[in-house]
Design an enzyme around this catalytic site. Structure first.
Site, PDB file in Angstrom:
ATOM      1  N   TRP A 181     -14.360 -14.444 -71.599  1.00 27.92           N
ATOM      2  CA  TRP A 181     -14.922 -13.688 -70.759  1.00 27.92           C
ATOM      3  C   TRP A 181     -15.544 -14.469 -69.456  1.00 27.92           C
ATOM      4  O   TRP A 181     -15.849 -13.766 -68.557  1.00 27.92           O
ATOM      5  CB  TRP A 181     -15.911 -12.718 -71.432  1.00 27.92           C
ATOM      6  CG  TRP A 181     -16.658 -13.667 -72.577  1.00 27.92           C
ATOM      7  CD1 TRP A 181     -16.475 -13.829 -73.846  1.00 27.92           C
ATOM      8  CD2 TRP A 181     -17.717 -14.676 -72.126  1.00 27.92           C
ATOM      9  NE1 TRP A 181     -17.257 -14.646 -74.414  1.00 27.92           N
ATOM     10  CE2 TRP A 181     -18.238 -15.085 -73.165  1.00 27.92           C
ATOM     11  CE3 TRP A 181     -18.556 -14.768 -71.215  1.00 27.92           C
ATOM     12  CZ2 TRP A 181     -19.319 -15.957 -73.391  1.00 27.92           C
ATOM     13  CZ3 TRP A 181     -19.402 -15.955 -71.148  1.00 27.92           C
ATOM     14  CH2 TRP A 181     -19.740 -16.503 -72.300  1.00 27.92           C
ATOM     15  N   ASN A 182     -15.716 -15.528 -69.805  1.00 26.41           N
ATOM     16  CA  ASN A 182     -16.812 -16.447 -68.687  1.00 26.41           C
ATOM     17  C   ASN A 182     -16.058 -16.321 -67.298  1.00 26.41           C
ATOM     18  O   ASN A 182     -17.043 -16.271 -66.513  1.00 26.41           O
ATOM     19  CB  ASN A 182     -17.012 -17.700 -69.470  1.00 26.41           C
ATOM     20  CG  ASN A 182     -15.739 -18.531 -69.484  1.00 26.41           C
ATOM     21  OD1 ASN A 182     -14.680 -18.101 -70.000  1.00 26.41           O
ATOM     22  ND2 ASN A 182     -16.125 -20.084 -69.415  1.00 26.41           N
TER      23      ASN A 182
ATOM     24  N   LYS B  44      -4.419 -10.394 -73.726  1.00 27.43           N
ATOM     25  CA  LYS B  44      -5.473  -9.861 -74.506  1.00 27.43           C
ATOM     26  C   LYS B  44      -6.531 -10.394 -74.076  1.00 27.43           C
ATOM     27  O   LYS B  44      -6.810 -11.680 -74.176  1.00 27.43           O
ATOM     28  CB  LYS B  44      -5.077 -10.259 -76.162  1.00 27.43           C
ATOM     29  CG  LYS B  44      -6.242  -9.836 -77.165  1.00 27.43           C
ATOM     30  CD  LYS B  44      -7.395 -10.461 -76.959  1.00 27.43           C
ATOM     31  CE  LYS B  44      -8.253  -9.949 -78.240  1.00 27.43           C
ATOM     32  NZ  LYS B  44      -9.706  -9.817 -77.525  1.00 27.43           N
ATOM     33  N   HIS B  45      -7.472  -9.609 -73.253  1.00 21.66           N
ATOM     34  CA  HIS B  45      -8.672 -10.199 -72.746  1.00 21.66           C
ATOM     35  C   HIS B  45      -9.874 -10.197 -73.845  1.00 21.66           C
ATOM     36  O   HIS B  45      -9.757  -9.336 -74.860  1.00 21.66           O
ATOM     37  CB  HIS B  45      -8.988  -9.417 -71.302  1.00 21.66           C
ATOM     38  CG  HIS B  45      -9.841 -10.142 -70.164  1.00 21.66           C
ATOM     39  ND1 HIS B  45     -10.322 -11.422 -70.436  1.00 21.66           N
ATOM     40  CD2 HIS B  45      -9.593 -10.290 -69.008  1.00 21.66           C
ATOM     41  CE1 HIS B  45     -10.911 -11.875 -69.533  1.00 21.66           C
ATOM     42  NE2 HIS B  45     -10.460 -11.460 -68.640  1.00 21.66           N
ATOM     43  N   ALA B  46     -10.826 -10.780 -73.421  1.00 22.17           N
ATOM     44  CA  ALA B  46     -12.103 -10.625 -74.303  1.00 22.17           C
ATOM     45  C   ALA B  46     -12.761  -9.217 -74.465  1.00 22.17           C
ATOM     46  O   ALA B  46     -12.553  -8.422 -73.347  1.00 22.17           O
ATOM     47  CB  ALA B  46     -13.260 -11.652 -73.791  1.00 22.17           C
TER      48      ALA B  46
ATOM     49  N   SER C 180     -12.597 -20.620 -77.913  1.00 21.50           N
ATOM     50  CA  SER C 180     -13.373 -21.445 -78.955  1.00 21.50           C
ATOM     51  C   SER C 180     -12.191 -22.241 -79.512  1.00 21.50           C
ATOM     52  O   SER C 180     -11.273 -22.083 -79.796  1.00 21.50           O
ATOM     53  CB  SER C 180     -14.107 -20.376 -79.826  1.00 21.50           C
ATOM     54  OG  SER C 180     -13.198 -19.866 -80.650  1.00 21.50           O
TER      55      SER C 180
ATOM     56  N   GLU D 172      -6.453 -24.244 -74.150  1.00 17.34           N
ATOM     57  CA  GLU D 172      -7.806 -24.808 -73.500  1.00 17.34           C
ATOM     58  C   GLU D 172      -9.101 -24.419 -74.280  1.00 17.34           C
ATOM     59  O   GLU D 172      -9.318 -23.293 -74.171  1.00 17.34           O
ATOM     60  CB  GLU D 172      -7.870 -24.515 -72.033  1.00 17.34           C
ATOM     61  CG  GLU D 172      -8.663 -25.265 -71.297  1.00 17.34           C
ATOM     62  CD  GLU D 172     -10.310 -24.809 -71.211  1.00 17.34           C
ATOM     63  OE1 GLU D 172     -11.109 -25.105 -72.091  1.00 17.34           O
ATOM     64  OE2 GLU D 172     -10.525 -23.872 -70.471  1.00 17.34           O
ATOM     65  N   LEU D 173      -9.770 -25.281 -75.084  1.00 21.14           N
ATOM     66  CA  LEU D 173     -10.439 -24.891 -76.031  1.00 21.14           C
ATOM     67  C   LEU D 173     -12.023 -25.272 -75.738  1.00 21.14           C
ATOM     68  O   LEU D 173     -12.909 -25.649 -76.762  1.00 21.14           O
ATOM     69  CB  LEU D 173     -10.139 -25.602 -77.488  1.00 21.14           C
ATOM     70  CG  LEU D 173      -8.708 -25.065 -77.802  1.00 21.14           C
ATOM     71  CD1 LEU D 173      -8.358 -25.784 -79.112  1.00 21.14           C
ATOM     72  CD2 LEU D 173      -8.651 -23.784 -77.724  1.00 21.14           C
TER      73      LEU D 173
ATOM     74  N   CYS E 113     -16.585 -23.904 -69.502  1.00 19.78           N
ATOM     75  CA  CYS E 113     -16.103 -24.882 -70.475  1.00 19.78           C
ATOM     76  C   CYS E 113     -16.224 -26.366 -69.860  1.00 19.78           C
ATOM     77  O   CYS E 113     -16.226 -27.367 -70.440  1.00 19.78           O
ATOM     78  CB  CYS E 113     -14.487 -24.618 -70.717  1.00 19.78           C
ATOM     79  SG  CYS E 113     -13.461 -24.109 -69.454  1.00 19.78           S
TER      80      CYS E 113
ATOM     81  N   GLU F 113     -20.471 -27.893 -78.457  1.00 22.58           N
ATOM     82  CA  GLU F 113     -20.590 -27.362 -76.934  1.00 22.58           C
ATOM     83  C   GLU F 113     -21.555 -26.206 -76.923  1.00 22.58           C
ATOM     84  O   GLU F 113     -21.644 -25.276 -77.792  1.00 22.58           O
ATOM     85  CB  GLU F 113     -19.095 -26.609 -76.630  1.00 22.58           C
ATOM     86  CG  GLU F 113     -19.062 -26.120 -75.521  1.00 22.58           C
ATOM     87  CD  GLU F 113     -17.885 -25.453 -74.864  1.00 22.58           C
ATOM     88  OE1 GLU F 113     -17.343 -25.513 -73.673  1.00 22.58           O
ATOM     89  OE2 GLU F 113     -17.001 -25.071 -76.076  1.00 22.58           O
TER      90      GLU F 113
END
Length: 454
Positions: A130-131, A154-156, A207, A228-229, A262, A359
């Protein structure tokens, strides 16, 4: 989590959505397959024409898209405008370069004719956060569509209106029904979609735990996945650096996107000779940030995306203080409507506290002091993440050491880490694998086919 728009600045639920049924998902998967049959044969010129139209729509409707971003996840409105505009750069970049990136590569084998041909693979599932509700999706979708693949998003669950708007964007731009579809589903429905043989690969930004789950799920089906975490990015400042520029950029890099990025700088590693001055100036700037309504153009720090994010961030701050970290400023939720957290600075951080290597997704800065470059590099690498790193020095030998020795996918010297369509984006270690953007990104979901002709 319910699929809903909840205003982070007020806590008000604005709209809710029902997740797709199994029958509706089946219909969308078949639409994707049907679209791929034609899209894989579409010319680069036609794809580019549509993508340039998408850029025009993003530019035309940037205020509308920005309002959705701010309403759904609390991004300052002026930053949301910038995000919409940034999306146009990706559209135009791949419209202009995709054909070149995917052109046949001739290989001299000394016998006959050999070459590499890049061919699309089919429907790719994107699980997105979502960010950056538009940019994260665009940087996957644009190269995928320009390559002849089709996308399933599949979005947040807290940015459903943004997800729906992006599908409409590509339809209006001229991409056929099924080429890019939003799936309003919960996280529990992802595994079944990955299990479907019509879905050829997946990409996830999110995440560490979400990446593990999707990575394992894809591996069980022998499907490629790009992950990408996130990370705990270091921001290193050496004595030769321009201190005032470093401080100003450090604060900007920490509170970017309300601290929810991130690639935001999170661990500030400062050489001892300049540490006291850096700390003083950094705290002053953090305390002077203007906090408030994200729609107010003067606001520098808005709310976190969800109430749970505030609770989680505060819990990690309190655990770190209890473990021995020293709180220099902030360290608590603000008594405002919505999901606000005070700009926070911690130092004297013990290794067994969350602040050392986790994080922190919010406006919490972690200050460390080191005696020399060896200690700086060692500390920077002493976490399981490796996404980006920013190093500030005017010493050429130090610069080369940072470039070669920092364990990260990206190193920025005397500037903050940023994404750009022209350069690869991604990390190492627990920050994931694979790359987005640039020529590397568009080739991730291709059949790299070897051809040899006698």
């Amino acid at each position: 989590m319910a699929i809903a728009t909840i205003n982070p600045a007020t806590g008000e639920t604005l709209q809710t959505f029902n997740p797709l049924t199994s029958a509706e998902i089946e219909q969308k998967l078949q639409l994707a397959v049907n679209a791929f049959r034609t899209e894989r044969k579409t010319s680069f010129a036609e794809r580019a024409r549509r993508m340039l139209k998408a850029a025009e729509i993003l530019e035309r409707d940037k205020e509308k898209f920005a309002k959705l971003m701010t309403l759904e996840m609390g991004k300052p409105y002026k930053a949301a405008i910038s995000e919409a505009v940034k999306c146009t750069t990706a559209c135009r970049y791949y419209a202009e370069n995709a054909e070149k990136f995917l052109a046949d590569e001739v290989i001299d084998t000394g016998s006959g004719k050999s070459f590499i041909r890049y061919l699309p693979i089919g429907p790719v599932l994107a699980v997105m956060p979502w960010n950056y509700p538009f940019w994260q999706v665009i940087r996957f979708a644009v190269p995928a569509l320009m390559a002849g693949n089709v996308g399933l998003l599949k979005h947040a669950s807290n940015v459903p209106q943004c997800a729906v708007a992006i599908e409409k964007l590509f339809l209006e731009a001229g991409f056929p029904v099924g080429a890019f579809q939003t799936l309003l589903i919960g996280s529990g429905q992802v595994d079944a979609i990955l299990n479907d043989p019509r879905v050829m690969a997946a990409t996830l930004t999110g995440s560490e735990q979400a990446g593990i789950e999707v990575g394992v799920s894809a591996a069980k089906r022998i499907k490629k996945v790009v992950l990408e975490l996130g990370g705990s990015d270091p921001f290193i400042v050496m004595p030769s650096a321009d201190l005032d520029a470093a401080v100003a950029t450090a604060v900007e890099a920490r509170v970017l996107n309300n601290g929810q990025s991130c690639i935001a700088a999170k661990r500030f590693i400062v050489a001892e000779p300049i540490a006291a001055e850096f700390e003083k100036k950094f705290i002053q700037r953090m305390e002077n940030l203007r906090i408030g309504d994200p729609f107010d153009e003067k606001t520098e720090l808005g709310p976190l995306a969800t109430a749970d994010a505030v609770k989680s961030l505060d819990a990690d701050v309190q655990k770190s203080v209890k473990a021995g970290a020293k709180l220099l400023t902030g360290g608590k939720p603000l008594k405002l409507p919505g999901n606000y957290y005070a700009p926070t600075v911690l130092t004297n951080i013990p290794k067994d506290s969350p602040a050392y290597g986790e994080e922190f997704f919010g406006p919490v800065a972690l200050l460390f002091r080191v005696n020399n470059i060896d200690e700086a590099i060692c500390l920077a690498n002493d976490v399981r993440f490796g996404l980006g790193a920013s190093a500030w020095t005017n010493d050429d030998r130090e610069r080369e050491r940072f470039i070669n020795e920092l364990e990260s996918g990206m190193v920025f010297i005397n500037k903050m880490v940023a994404s750009d369509p022209r350069i690869p984006f991604g990390g190492v270690k627990h920050s994931g694998h694979g790359r987005e953007l640039s020529a590397n990104g568009i080739r991730e979901f291709m059949n790299i086919k070897t051809v040899s002709i006698k």
